[in-house]
Design a protein around this motif. Structure first.
Motif, PDB file in Angstrom:
ATOM      1  N   VAL B 192       0.845  -1.205   0.000  1.00 38.31           N
ATOM      2  CA  VAL B 192       0.000   0.000   0.000  1.00 38.31           C
ATOM      3  C   VAL B 192       0.878   1.251   0.000  1.00 38.31           C
ATOM      4  CG1 VAL B 192      -1.581   1.347   1.465  1.00 38.31           C
ATOM      5  CG2 VAL B 192      -2.065  -1.064   0.982  1.00 38.31           C
ATOM      6  N   ASP B 193       1.914   1.252   0.820  1.00 34.89           N
ATOM      7  CA  ASP B 193       2.809   2.412   0.872  1.00 34.89           C
ATOM      8  C   ASP B 193       3.520   2.608  -0.475  1.00 34.89           C
ATOM      9  OD1 ASP B 193       2.042   2.850   3.449  1.00 34.89           O
ATOM     10  OD2 ASP B 193       3.830   1.960   4.361  1.00 34.89           O
ATOM     11  N   ALA B 195       2.413   1.693  -3.393  1.00 30.96           N
ATOM     12  CA  ALA B 195       1.424   2.156  -4.379  1.00 30.96           C
ATOM     13  C   ALA B 195       1.117   3.633  -4.191  1.00 30.96           C
ATOM     14  CB  ALA B 195       0.148   1.325  -4.277  1.00 30.96           C
ATOM     15  N   ASN B 196       0.938   4.063  -2.943  1.00 29.52           N
ATOM     16  CA  ASN B 196       0.663   5.484  -2.704  1.00 29.52           C
ATOM     17  C   ASN B 196       1.853   6.349  -3.097  1.00 29.52           C
ATOM     18  OD1 ASN B 196      -2.040   5.673  -1.790  1.00 29.52           O
ATOM     19  ND2 ASN B 196      -1.448   4.770   0.174  1.00 29.52           N
ATOM     20  N   GLU B 197       3.060   5.860  -2.808  1.00 26.65           N
ATOM     21  CA  GLU B 197       4.263   6.631  -3.119  1.00 26.65           C
ATOM     22  C   GLU B 197       4.465   6.770  -4.629  1.00 26.65           C
ATOM     23  OE1 GLU B 197       9.077   6.375  -2.463  1.00 26.65           O
ATOM     24  OE2 GLU B 197       7.810   4.936  -1.396  1.00 26.65           O
ATOM     25  N   THR B 198       4.137   5.727  -5.373  1.00 26.93           N
ATOM     26  CA  THR B 198       4.408   5.725  -6.820  1.00 26.93           C
ATOM     27  C   THR B 198       3.172   6.080  -7.645  1.00 26.93           C
ATOM     28  OG1 THR B 198       3.927   3.355  -6.891  1.00 26.93           O
ATOM     29  CG2 THR B 198       6.240   3.988  -6.628  1.00 26.93           C
ATOM     30  N   ASP B 199       2.078   6.436  -6.969  1.00 35.37           N
ATOM     31  CA  ASP B 199       0.823   6.735  -7.667  1.00 35.37           C
ATOM     32  C   ASP B 199       0.347   5.527  -8.480  1.00 35.37           C
ATOM     33  OD1 ASP B 199      -0.897   8.798  -7.400  1.00 35.37           O
ATOM     34  OD2 ASP B 199       0.180  10.184  -8.701  1.00 35.37           O
ATOM     35  N   SER B 200       0.636   4.358  -7.971  1.00 36.42           N
ATOM     36  CA  SER B 200       0.167   3.119  -8.595  1.00 36.42           C
ATOM     37  C   SER B 200      -1.242   2.789  -8.128  1.00 36.42           C
ATOM     38  CB  SER B 200       1.109   1.966  -8.223  1.00 36.42           C
ATOM     39  OG  SER B 200       2.386   2.165  -8.776  1.00 36.42           O
ATOM     40  N   ILE B 220      -8.174  -5.638   1.663  1.00 35.97           N
ATOM     41  CA  ILE B 220      -7.060  -4.681   1.662  1.00 35.97           C
ATOM     42  C   ILE B 220      -7.466  -3.398   2.374  1.00 35.97           C
ATOM     43  CG2 ILE B 220      -7.524  -3.587  -0.587  1.00 35.97           C
ATOM     44  CD1 ILE B 220      -4.259  -3.912  -0.820  1.00 35.97           C
ATOM     45  N   PHE B 221      -8.767  -3.151   2.485  1.00 33.71           N
ATOM     46  CA  PHE B 221      -9.208  -1.924   3.138  1.00 33.71           C
ATOM     47  C   PHE B 221      -9.099  -2.009   4.665  1.00 33.71           C
ATOM     48  CE2 PHE B 221     -11.368  -1.875  -1.034  1.00 33.71           C
ATOM     49  CZ  PHE B 221     -10.577  -0.880  -1.581  1.00 33.71           C
ATOM     50  N   ALA B 222      -8.664  -3.157   5.155  1.00 35.05           N
ATOM     51  CA  ALA B 222      -8.292  -3.267   6.568  1.00 35.05           C
ATOM     52  C   ALA B 222      -6.893  -2.680   6.790  1.00 35.05           C
ATOM     53  CB  ALA B 222      -8.329  -4.721   7.009  1.00 35.05           C
ATOM     54  N   VAL B 223      -6.214  -2.331   5.691  1.00 36.68           N
ATOM     55  CA  VAL B 223      -4.846  -1.821   5.773  1.00 36.68           C
ATOM     56  C   VAL B 223      -4.871  -0.301   5.596  1.00 36.68           C
ATOM     57  CG1 VAL B 223      -2.547  -1.918   4.719  1.00 36.68           C
ATOM     58  CG2 VAL B 223      -3.974  -3.988   4.821  1.00 36.68           C
ATOM     59  N   GLU B 224      -4.218   0.406   6.500  1.00 34.61           N
ATOM     60  CA  GLU B 224      -4.219   1.866   6.464  1.00 34.61           C
ATOM     61  C   GLU B 224      -3.637   2.380   5.149  1.00 34.61           C
ATOM     62  OE1 GLU B 224      -2.093   3.632   9.747  1.00 34.61           O
ATOM     63  OE2 GLU B 224      -2.327   5.592   8.755  1.00 34.61           O
ATOM     64  N   THR B 228      -6.744   5.080  -0.794  1.00 33.61           N
ATOM     65  CA  THR B 228      -6.239   6.004  -1.815  1.00 33.61           C
ATOM     66  C   THR B 228      -5.424   5.292  -2.900  1.00 33.61           C
ATOM     67  OG1 THR B 228      -4.327   6.464  -0.407  1.00 33.61           O
ATOM     68  CG2 THR B 228      -6.177   8.008  -0.284  1.00 33.61           C
ATOM     69  N   CYS B 229      -5.396   3.935  -2.864  1.00 34.41           N
ATOM     70  CA  CYS B 229      -4.583   3.250  -3.893  1.00 34.41           C
ATOM     71  C   CYS B 229      -5.142   1.909  -4.353  1.00 34.41           C
ATOM     72  CB  CYS B 229      -3.159   3.046  -3.408  1.00 34.41           C
ATOM     73  SG  CYS B 229      -3.019   1.851  -2.077  1.00 34.41           S
ATOM     74  N   ALA B 230      -6.272   1.435  -3.795  1.00 34.59           N
ATOM     75  CA  ALA B 230      -6.660   0.059  -4.115  1.00 34.59           C
ATOM     76  C   ALA B 230      -8.102  -0.086  -4.582  1.00 34.59           C
ATOM     77  CB  ALA B 230      -6.441  -0.851  -2.908  1.00 34.59           C
TER      78      ALA B 230
END
Lengths: 393, 393
Positions: B192-193, B195-200, B220-224, B228-230
């Motif tokens: 997740v980090d 994906a957020n960092e790379t705008d993936s 995956i929405f249990a993951v902080e 914004t990425c999934a």
């Protein structure tokens, strides 16, 4: 650095047709709680599923409850029994299909949208007015869209004469939604010849074929030459009242080749990769609807709707209002009287006669000044609407 | 002058995995009619639908038989009651979803394939080995595909460390098909980090979430940070035995924005244009499967399968054979003993033990030397297969 989205979506227009209708009707009803509004704008069936279909579904549900008869993954393109039922249906009007030419699906809308997957960047030819999915699904993949005008002069059945000779993906819907007009065999032959000559493809939507009463083709494959230029998409939605049950099919002939590529295995691969088959229970329902007894029951329901269409057509004849459809189709497409625009006539019908219909302008520019009424209401409601038109219009 | 076809289809490889297996098994059975072959290669459920689901379907069929309760077109993205059932399911493991974030569909395979529609020409990141639809659906739209190796060293759970930092569409399946390995929350947080960092974008396939027994994330929405990425795709196929009944869903969070575009309304438009909803009867079945009683019954079936997985895992432990999966997943992914290749071990198991499994090489290059066994057989057949392994391997 960012993921790119499909920016063709920016070119889609929001379709406010049915939400605008709902807003106007809701406002009228709120302001006039004592008035009885009759809805003749419905594009959905209203009669329940027939006895044969219901029995087949109960039986299939029971099979799913028992380990020895339970069904898991279905073949992506349909069970043999479903494909056989479709083949038999086509044979009943003289069209022979091979089993691997029939792809069972969850309905015509999915197939109309998904068929774009197997093509490259071609120009599109779409009649105006038309069912919005042809247009929107091609805007989504950035295709250049050419409109061919349907109008009163051509009986809302545009012909290829005058169309620039190029390769197109050509959309034809007959009997047509929204106009109810149906092509004759001779007319379709002109389109087939045009498509073969220009190496075009016809996407033929025959969703309303079961409503055909006269000697019109039920399938484009009844037309000579179609096997080398056409794909046909059909559905049980209107034939058997399956709008909420979901089964249709697409026919891709073995002979259909473009750019040295057979399209039948391409569609097979598309469906096998991006679709996992129609529910077993629904396929049994579809088989039942296309059985001799099941189809006779479907035809009874269609006859019921067509009595409504006759009532509407009769009053339009009395009033001297031009219309098409209503014979081989549940839709009647009429010219708004006294030169009214589509929405002007909508407001008039709602406010003065408390009848709801669908403004033709919602289906394309050429629909302006026209109006769609449907036969999917009850006899009682349709008769009352017709009486109001007879007295007041 | 000719219609262009989608020539990306030329880049698809034919997948002979299951047809090759069938050929070998059929040949063996023909040559050895007296031998009892046990199939542990099945990727499909075998237990029938549960009582609560069956009752809900019979009731819905009856509703379709009566004009006052008949249902026509459903909302394209699902009835409120179905969406509510999915929301409640997610709430049961602590994930809150808005109703317009849930899109009911006919299954995960359709959504996995169709989700490509809303994206532009991005690079793809896919683990190897993997469920073939991620690969094929992206080959079909000409995307550049990057593989990230899953192997014994990373427990078949590849991590983003070492992946070049670019924007990708990243496919993650957890618990994984075919390896059965499941990511922890901490591991998913790294993705997740990244994906957020790379705008993936992460396309998260949670089709096996109901098999999770340990403290692993069910969504995956249990993951902080995931909102914004999934995008998450799930299904009742394995949860409730719906492989032949067909219902799934896709979650597109309201916060998901790429290239200044909200993806939730894009998926809504895609589905509204190219899909016409899941059958009413199936939606009632899905609602029933996710009800308290229905879900308890589903868990009983899953427990039955997992007893099979335990039997298989136990004998592999006894033999000192490396494997993953079998705890939070119906799949066991093992290293072929004695350095055998995937197909070599397949032949050995078939010829010497009369057991059919699935060669890992069929799921990607990194699958070579590995093998998939599944727990979807009966207790009796699984026990007998395990006994043969215990005695002979």
């Amino acid at each position: 650095m960012s993921i790119l989205v499909n920016d063709n979506y920016n070119n889609l227009e929001k379709n406010y047709l049915f939400s605008n209708i709902a807003k106007k009707v809701n406002a009228y009803v709120a302001a006039n709680p004592d008035k009885k509004v009759i809805r003749l704008g419905i594009g959905d069936v209203t009669l329940p599923l027939t006895k044969t279909v219901i029995e087949a579904m109960h039986k299939a549900v029971d099979e799913m409850a028992d380990q020895s008869t339970f069904r898991g993954y279905a073949p992506e393109t349909g069970y043999d029994f479903t494909i056989k039922a479709v083949q038999n249906h086509y044979a009943s009007f003289g069209v022979e299909l091979a089993s691997n030419e029939v792809f069972i699906s969850d309905g015509a809308k999915s197939d109309c949208g998904n068929i774009t997957d197997i093509f490259g960047d071609n120009e599109i030819l779409i009649p105006d007015p038309v069912y919005p999915v042809y247009m929107d699904s091609n805007i989504m993949c950035g295709r250049k869209i050419n409109l061919v005008d349907a109008n009163q002069e051509n009986g809302f059945l545009p012909m290829p004469a005058g169309v620039e000779k190029k390769s197109y993906i050509i959309y034809i819907c007959s009997p047509n939604n929204p106009t109810g007009a149906a092509y004759t065999t001779a007319q379709l032959k002109e389109w087939v010849d045009f498509a073969n000559e220009t190496d075009s493809i016809i996407i033929y939507d025959s969703a309303y074929e079961a409503f055909i009463k006269e000697d019109y083709p039920r399938s484009i494959f009844a037309v000579e030459g179609a096997r080398t230029c056409a794909i046909e998409i059909c559905s049980l939605s209107k034939t058997a009242g399956f709008t909420g049950t979901r089964m249709g099919w697409t026919i891709v002939p073995a002979q259909l080749v473009r750019s040295n590529t057979e399209l039948n295995p391409m569609w097979n691969r598309r469906q096998s990769t991006k679709f996992n088959g129609v529910p077993y229970i629904v396929q049994r329902a579809g088989e039942a609807a296309l059985s001799e007894q099941g189809y006779a029951e479907c035809q009874e329901n269609i006859a019921y709707y067509m009595e409504n269409a006759k009532m509407i057509a009769d009053v339009l004849d009395e009033k001297g209002i031009w219309y098409t459809g209503g014979i081989n189709s549940p839709y009647i497409w009429l010219k708004c009287p006294n030169g009214m625009g589509s929405w002007e006539f909508f407001d008039y019908l709602l406010n003065e006669l408390q009848i709801v219909g669908t403004p033709g302008a919602g289906f394309g520019k050429q629909g302006e000044g026209y109006f769609r009424l449907t036969s999917f209401g009850s006899h009682e409601a349709t008769a009352e609407a017709v009486e109001r038109i007879r007295k007041t219009l």
